[in-house]
Design an enzyme around this catalytic site. Structure first.
Site: not given
Length: 105
Positions: A30, A33
């Site tokens: 991600c 993230c």
């Protein structure tokens, strides 16, 4: 350094903590993230001893992500006395996270 929280340790580390707990639900693949990760690490250092800061890899540990309705990552939840008191979805400035912790202290 942020703690690695697993399905096995979540209850003891998060739900039974006597301090506020910040939990970053994330995954290695991600992109956003990876932007939040360094912020969470900074917060972890700054609030050492005052709050617990940890991360849950949703690919490896899905139980609590499902329980708390984490559908998008990164999602950062702040717990106090085992209850969610703040939820941030997506990338936010560091101040958003520190304000949430300060409100819980």
């Amino acid at each position: 350094m942020a703690l690695e929280i697993t399905d096995e340790t979540f209850e003891d580390v998060v739900l039974k903590s006597d301090k506020p707990v910040v939990v970053d639900f994330w995954a290695a693949w991600c992109g956003p993230c990876r932007m939040v990760g360094p912020i969470i690490e900074e917060v972890s250092t700054e609030y050492e001893g005052k709050a617990v800061v940890g991360k849950v890899d949703v690919d490896a540990h899905q139980q609590y992500a499902a329980k708390y309705g984490v559908r998008n990552i990164p999602t950062v939840l702040v717990f106090k006395n085992g209850e969610i008191i703040n939820r941030q979805v997506g990338v936010s400035p560091k101040k958003v996270y520190t304000d949430a912790i300060d409100a819980a202290l």
